[in-house]
Design a protein around this motif. Structure first.
Motif: not given
Lengths: 259, 265
Positions: B48, B51, B53, B80, B85, B87, B163, B165
């Motif tokens: 995050r 990114g 955030q 971005r 990403m 998630f 990315m 996660d």
């Protein structure tokens, strides 16, 4: 001294949440309008918050109109004034019950759904994924729902009042025998466009804005857990209902206050 | 080797708890870098931060030499589009079909015609083996399928950086094998730069070019998979071998048990 610190802490938290709510609103309203992309999203939300609330609004309006006619008749008939049943039902609905009851039902039906939906979008990382895809959630998620609420609720309130007046007719005229001509004609002569209908519509716009704002903010600001979303949904209904009742008094005082 | 992402002297804390204390990482372009560590050390938070955030308390995160924390919102949104990403939950939009989920970033960020979008979406779905599931809603997918669909969406705009996660979390062995194969194949085919945040040691050792292990607010080990395996750090070895007790204690810090029973404070 702990209680003093708690009061200060709660006050700061409240002021901060007002600030966040205001920033969210500004972000959603001022967000660069993208009519081609946003119009279908808004229409879809009007269907979800407006059209899908129609059933509860129509059924409630019908029963409230019927009950008012029944109660009104039992009082008016003692004075031989049952011919005034039409304006009594119409004025009560257009000025007060239409906007207020619709707003309370809207908060319970659509407001809570908006909060839960946005809260779950947050919990399932859908809002984060929008951000990471360089799509502003305020434009994509918040703005269409806000406009849909503001557009839908006044229409629902008008439908509620119209159905309520018909409900009054069913009980007053068709069942209890009030003259249909006097029901409609005295209503027509008593109801004033500016004073009754326009003021009622203004109320619904104010209620629609406040309820939708509270509902969306509570979802957007919720703690992304099952407990957090449950709390946010409850707060939406409680805060919206209290705000509607409080604002109704203020607006009524401004619109119809004795000079 | 050129770095796509550079993190220097990053310090970050949340709710009064320090997650990172002055750590530095390098993500090399075209390579797969794994960030590993025990649960709760803030691995997702790292993504995050990358990114944009979240903002670090101090330190610098640079994407292609440009500080992420200093970017305006508009610039951040532009950058971005070059990163993506995956998630942990997949984060598919539940009110759209799989097809529309993958078409979503294309419709938002390009002016491509629907026929071109259809071609791209079907190719991405074919790559993750879900072309036949295009019409399904996310609720109809299994956990592994949802993650593959999310992977297809993540590569829809052909980003430079992906990315991941916890991509293997909660997956059955077959789904895990499929995901490992997919991540490896996509990186090789598209020359992507990847950051994989995970604590699945076996899987990550097979796909990572470089590994950072985070614990106790610091980078406690870094290197190629071979270097990591041979590390003499007890903390790294405890993590790699999955030992219940060691430098990372089994017990959450507490008073002695007898004191708790006797009510001694």
């Amino acid at each position: 001294m702990q209680w003093l610190a708690d009061i200060g802490h709660n006050t700061i938290d409240t002021v901060r949440s007002f600030g966040r709510a205001f920033l969210m609103l500004v972000g959603a309203i001022i967000a660069k309008p993208q009519l081609i992309k946003n119009t279908p999203l808004t229409i879809k939300q009007i269907y979800v918050v407006g059209v899908q609330s129609l059933l509860i609004i129509i059924v409630s309006g019908l029963f409230i109109g019927m009950v008012m006619a029944l109660q009104g008749y039992t009082i008016l008939v003692d004075y031989g004034a049952e011919g005034s049943l039409g304006p009594m039902v119409a004025l009560s609905l257009l000025r007060e019950l239409g906007p207020v009851v619709t707003a309370l039902l809207f908060a319970g039906r659509a407001g809570s759904a908006l909060t839960a939906e946005i809260g779950l979008m947050k919990a399932t990382e859908q809002l984060s994924s929008l951000e990471m895809m360089a799509v502003d959630p305020l434009r994509r998620v918040v703005a269409p729902r806000l406009w849909a609420g503001i557009i839908s609720m006044p229409m629902l309130a008008l439908i509620f009042s119209a159905v309520g007046i018909l409900g009054g007719h069913i009980v007053g005229v068709d069942w209890l025998g009030v003259d249909a001509g006097s029901y409609w004609s005295i209503m027509q002569s008593s109801v004033d466009w500016d004073k009754d209908i326009v003021n009622g519509i203004i109320k619904t716009f104010v209620f629609a804005f406040v309820i939708t704002w509270i509902a969306i903010f509570k979802g957007y600001d919720s703690i992304p857990t099952s407990e957090g979303i449950s709390k946010a949904t409850t707060e939406t209904v409680v805060f919206s209902s209290l705000a509607v009742l409080g604002l109704d008094f203020i607006l009524t005082a401004l619109m119809f206050g004795i000079e | 080797m050129e770095n796509l992402l550079e993190i220097d002297n990053l310090t970050f804390s949340r709710s009064g708890r320090v997650l990172y204390d002055d750590i530095s990482l390098r993500i090399v372009k075209g390579k797969t870098t794994a960030i590993m560590g025990p649960s709760g050390i803030g691995k997702t938070t790292m993504l995050r931060l990358i990114g944009g955030q979240l903002k670090p308390d101090s330190g610098d995160i640079r994407f292609k030499g440009e500080s992420i924390q200093d970017m305006s919102r508009n610039r951040l949104f532009t950058v971005r589009r070059q990163m993506s990403m995956l998630f942990q939950s997949g984060a598919l939009f539940t009110d759209m079909t799989v097809y529309d989920n993958i078409a979503f970033p294309l419709r938002e960020h390009t002016k491509l015609s629907e026929s071109v979008i259809k071609t791209i979406v079907l190719l991405k779905l074919q790559a993750v083996g879900l072309r036949g599931a295009a019409h399904l809603m996310p609720a109809e997918l299994s956990g592994g399928m949802a993650r593959r669909a999310a992977l297809a969406r993540a590569i829809a705009l052909d980003p430079e950086l992906i990315m991941y996660d916890e991509p293997f979390g909660g997956q059955d062995p077959i789904s895990m094998g499929v995901l490992v194969k997919l991540i490896k194949a996509l990186n090789d085919a598209l020359q992507l730069t990847s950051i994989v945040v995970t604590h699945d040691v076996t899987e990550v050792l097979t796909i990572a070019d470089y590994i950072y292990i985070l614990a106790e607010k610091k980078v406690i080990g870094s290197g190629t998979p071979e270097q990591i395996k041979q590390s003499d750090s007890p903390l790294v070895q405890q993590f790699l071998n999955g030992e219940a007790d060691g430098p990372v204690p089994f017990h959450y810090p507490a008073d002695k048990l007898e004191n708790a029973f006797l009510g001694v404070k």
